[in-house]
Write an enzyme that holds these catalytic residues in place. Structure first.
Site, PDB file in Angstrom:
ATOM      1  N   ILE A 142       0.837  -1.202   0.000  1.00 38.68           N
ATOM      2  CA  ILE A 142       0.000   0.000   0.000  1.00 38.68           C
ATOM      3  C   ILE A 142       0.873   1.254   0.000  1.00 38.68           C
ATOM      4  O   ILE A 142       0.640   2.205  -0.756  1.00 38.68           O
ATOM      5  CB  ILE A 142      -0.944  -0.010   1.221  1.00 38.68           C
ATOM      6  CG1 ILE A 142      -1.958  -1.147   1.097  1.00 38.68           C
ATOM      7  CG2 ILE A 142      -1.678   1.333   1.350  1.00 38.68           C
ATOM      8  CD1 ILE A 142      -2.807  -1.359   2.341  1.00 38.68           C
TER       9      ILE A 142
ATOM     10  N   GLN B  64       2.422   1.921  -3.348  1.00 41.20           N
ATOM     11  CA  GLN B  64       1.479   2.497  -4.297  1.00 41.20           C
ATOM     12  C   GLN B  64       1.115   3.934  -3.941  1.00 41.20           C
ATOM     13  O   GLN B  64       1.025   4.804  -4.807  1.00 41.20           O
ATOM     14  CB  GLN B  64       0.200   1.644  -4.340  1.00 41.20           C
ATOM     15  CG  GLN B  64      -0.879   2.162  -5.272  1.00 41.20           C
ATOM     16  CD  GLN B  64      -0.455   2.132  -6.730  1.00 41.20           C
ATOM     17  OE1 GLN B  64       0.411   1.348  -7.121  1.00 41.20           O
ATOM     18  NE2 GLN B  64      -1.040   2.999  -7.535  1.00 41.20           N
ATOM     19  N   GLU B  65       0.893   4.182  -2.642  1.00 42.45           N
ATOM     20  CA  GLU B  65       0.402   5.490  -2.215  1.00 42.45           C
ATOM     21  C   GLU B  65       1.458   6.599  -2.331  1.00 42.45           C
ATOM     22  O   GLU B  65       1.161   7.707  -2.773  1.00 42.45           O
ATOM     23  CB  GLU B  65      -0.099   5.416  -0.762  1.00 42.45           C
ATOM     24  CG  GLU B  65      -1.379   4.612  -0.584  1.00 42.45           C
ATOM     25  CD  GLU B  65      -2.611   5.377  -1.061  1.00 42.45           C
ATOM     26  OE1 GLU B  65      -2.471   6.533  -1.499  1.00 42.45           O
ATOM     27  OE2 GLU B  65      -3.715   4.812  -1.003  1.00 42.45           O
ATOM     28  N   SER B  66       2.672   6.299  -1.899  1.00 45.51           N
ATOM     29  CA  SER B  66       3.662   7.382  -1.797  1.00 45.51           C
ATOM     30  C   SER B  66       5.041   7.032  -2.336  1.00 45.51           C
ATOM     31  O   SER B  66       5.917   7.914  -2.374  1.00 45.51           O
ATOM     32  CB  SER B  66       3.801   7.790  -0.327  1.00 45.51           C
ATOM     33  OG  SER B  66       4.329   6.693   0.431  1.00 45.51           O
TER      34      SER B  66
ATOM     35  N   TYR C 126      -6.845   0.474  -8.379  1.00 39.15           N
ATOM     36  CA  TYR C 126      -6.075   0.500  -7.138  1.00 39.15           C
ATOM     37  C   TYR C 126      -5.682  -0.909  -6.661  1.00 39.15           C
ATOM     38  O   TYR C 126      -4.492  -1.187  -6.463  1.00 39.15           O
ATOM     39  CB  TYR C 126      -6.875   1.217  -6.051  1.00 39.15           C
ATOM     40  CG  TYR C 126      -6.101   1.478  -4.779  1.00 39.15           C
ATOM     41  CD1 TYR C 126      -5.129   2.469  -4.729  1.00 39.15           C
ATOM     42  CD2 TYR C 126      -6.329   0.725  -3.633  1.00 39.15           C
ATOM     43  CE1 TYR C 126      -4.408   2.717  -3.578  1.00 39.15           C
ATOM     44  CE2 TYR C 126      -5.616   0.958  -2.461  1.00 39.15           C
ATOM     45  CZ  TYR C 126      -4.659   1.955  -2.437  1.00 39.15           C
ATOM     46  OH  TYR C 126      -3.950   2.189  -1.298  1.00 39.15           O
TER      47      TYR C 126
END
Length: 620
Positions: A258, A261-263, A353
């Site tokens: 996660i 993917q997010e940052s 996502y």
């Protein structure tokens, strides 16, 4: 309950708690109330069921409502599956093209398309087949596009009949209620078509079914392997991820995915929408979670993992929780209740996502599998050579299956080789074929005629293999498989049988008892009922599916790489076949079954005096 109230339910799918209590108060001793709208409300122990006949359409819908006013299930009768579930690679609920509501199925090229119901062929043109169906006073039309078919107008087909092959790997299906000239019109609404799609049950085939193999599904809980820990600890903020994941009982590899993917592991990042930090927390979410500084890695990861944990608890599904983490649980609930699949979610970022996260997850898991995954099992693995020096002897099989025809299936095919070993070196199909060859040799030694479902064709799918057995009129069949789990500690052998088929269960019990004796150092998981596997649903022959071990478990897998263990398993399977036939011999099967004479010539049974009748055990 008034007609108005019932119409309110049918139209809006909502009945308030107050209205349900009012109905219960006034229902007296009535078990159901039938309305002019052809809708009935049944009182159930767990809640209520509304049975509605969709006006002017032959589709019967039953929705079950729990006492908490939650829709539990929706099922539609009248139609059969268009495709063998094993060939459907992806199914959309519905799409709308030029005002026509259509279900699109993505399949293997050349897949067989089946008639959804009995009907007459109206047209066959441009790879489109139109069928006319009648149900009571109702008439409706199935429109199937993408089929190469030789049917002619006027031909009659029954439910499940072969219509032709899917020429381009895509089958589109719609339902109309009228024809104007040679064109279908008045197509059913999107909700009804979506319910029809749901009733076909193709979604169940995305479960971890051993027939098709599956991608890695993230663990719902904290249970990392040593390799997982090594991979995560080498990442930025790895120690924080491991610590917080353990605290909240979450898979640390999934948390790392996660963050990736997010940052991209950048702690000072802020998105255009205002999401902040490693796990991209929105300010209001961070405040709710008690995060004071979202740029602080420890606080951000703690808040993000805490939030994700609420989602896995809510959905009991790690993938759905991923969609909700990005799109918000309220939006995801609204979209799914409207019948949308993730591919149809209106937000592009949300629909992509989970697939993106799962890609990162699989990359990390592949790395973990290469980092000494056997370390925790090394002592047990080292003991295999001593414990399994020789194959387990189950006695003399000579001629004990004389006169029987037995089907043997390796469970998978080259394009879908099943699961893979913990170290990614061996496919399930490779192991299954090794066991299959040993079983075939030993069955022939026992006097049986053996039907190999693969034969000279190595690409038959589960349903097609089941039909090979039916065509050969086998007495019974065995499908060979091996298991896998995201939990590396899962271990053991189990045998699956077809739900509500006593002979399948009896065969499974006979096999499982002996296989467990052949591999006594792993768990005996018993027999398990299943009803959605192609070897069961697409054939008539009595079949059991043997899962001999977990390839995701290093100890189980090393056993499956040991020749003496494979021979023990093959011996056990043949002994299970013998036990099954003997049980049926002594149980005095009812007359009227299709029967075949078989002579025994072992033990104290005299082959001349004890010829007995062995039934062909077909499903009712």
């Amino acid at each position: 309950m008034s007609t108005i109230l019932m119409n309110k339910y049918v139209n809006n799918n909502v009945v308030t708690e107050k209205e349900i209590r009012e109905f219960e108060k006034n229902r007296h001793r009535l078990k159901k109330r039938t309305l002019a709208t052809a809708t009935s409300l049944y009182l159930l122990g767990s809640g209520y069921a509304v049975h509605s006949h969709i006006k002017n359409h032959p589709f019967e819908v039953e929705s079950h409502i729990s006492k908490a006013n939650q829709k539990v299930s929706v099922s539609i009768t009248k139609m059969g599956r268009l495709l063998d579930a094993s060939v459907v690679t992806k199914a959309r609920n519905t799409t709308t093209i030029d005002g026509i509501n259509i279900i699109t199925y993505f399949t293997d090229k050349g897949a067989i398309a089946n008639a959804p119901n009995k009907g007459a062929v109206i047209r066959n043109y441009n790879k489109t087949v139109i069928l006319k169906h009648s149900s009571g006073n109702h008439t409706y039309y199935s429109v199937l596009e993408g089929i190469q078919s030789s049917l002619k107008a006027g031909d009659i087909v029954n439910k499940g009949d072969n219509l032709g092959t899917v020429s381009g790997g895509i089958l589109s299906f719609s339902v109309a209620t009228e024809m104007k000239g040679d064109k279908p019109v008045s197509f059913v609404d999107k909700a009804t078509l979506g319910q029809i799609n749901q009733s076909f049950g193709y979604k169940t085939d995305t479960d971890p079914s051993k027939e098709e193999g599956v991608s890695i599904i993230p663990n719902l809980h904290h249970n990392p392997s040593e390799g997982d820990k090594k991979v995560v600890s080498d990442l930025p903020y790895g120690d924080i991820i491991l610590s917080v994941s353990e605290k909240y009982d979450v898979d640390p590899v999934l948390v790392a995915s996660i963050i990736k993917q997010e940052s991209g592991f950048k702690e000072k990042i802020t998105s255009k929408s205002g999401a902040v930090g490693l796990m991209q927390l929105m300010p209001e979410t961070a405040q709710w979670l008690g995060v004071k500084d979202s740029y602080n890695p420890s606080e951000n990861i703690e808040g993000g993992v805490k939030f994700f944990k609420t989602l896995t608890d809510k959905y009991d599904d790690s993938v759905k929780a991923l969609y909700a983490y990005n799109g918000g649980p309220g939006n995801v609930d609204k979209w799914t209740e409207a019948g949308l699949t993730p591919e149809e979610f209106p937000w592009k970022e949300t629909k992509q996502y989970a697939p993106n996260i799962l890609h990162h997850y699989e990359v990390y898991k592949d790395k973990a599998a290469k980092l000494d995954p056997k370390s925790a099992y090394q002592e047990k693995i080292d003991s295999i050579s001593n414990q399994y020096k020789n194959a387990v002897d189950f006695g003399n099989f000579h001629n004990q299956l004389q006169g029987l025809t037995i089907g043997v299936d390796a469970g998978h095919y080259s394009k879908a080789p099943g699961t893979v070993s913990y170290d990614r070196k061996t496919t399930e199909l490779e192991v299954n074929r090794q066991i299959k060859q040993l079983v075939i040799t030993k069955l022939k030694e026992a006097g049986a005629t053996v039907i190999d479902s693969e034969g000279d064709i190595k690409s038959l799918k589960p349903g097609q293999r089941a039909k090979v057995f039916d065509e050969a009129n086998v007495d019974f069949a065995i499908s060979l498989h091996n298991n896998a789990s995201t939990n590396q500690t899962s271990s053991g052998t189990e045998t699956l049988y077809e739900s509500n088929n006593n002979q399948s269960k009896l065969l499974a019990q006979s096999l499982q008892k002996n296989i467990a004796q052949a591999i006594p150092t792993i768990d005996n998981r018993g027999v398990v009922s299943r009803d959605n596997l192609g070897v069961f649903t697409e054939g008539k022959s009595v079949t059991a599916l043997a899962e001999t071990g977990f390839m995701s478990n290093p100890y189980d897998m090393e056993l499956l790489r040991t020749p003496s263990v494979l021979e023990s398993i093959a011996n056990a399977i043949v002994k299970g076949c013998i036990d099954y036939t003997e049980i049926n011999h002594h149980s005095q099967q009812k007359e009227g079954s299709f029967k075949k004479a078989v002579s025994y010539s072992s033990g104290d049974i005299n082959s001349d005096e004890h010829n007995f009748i062995f039934p062909k055990f077909f499903k009712a």
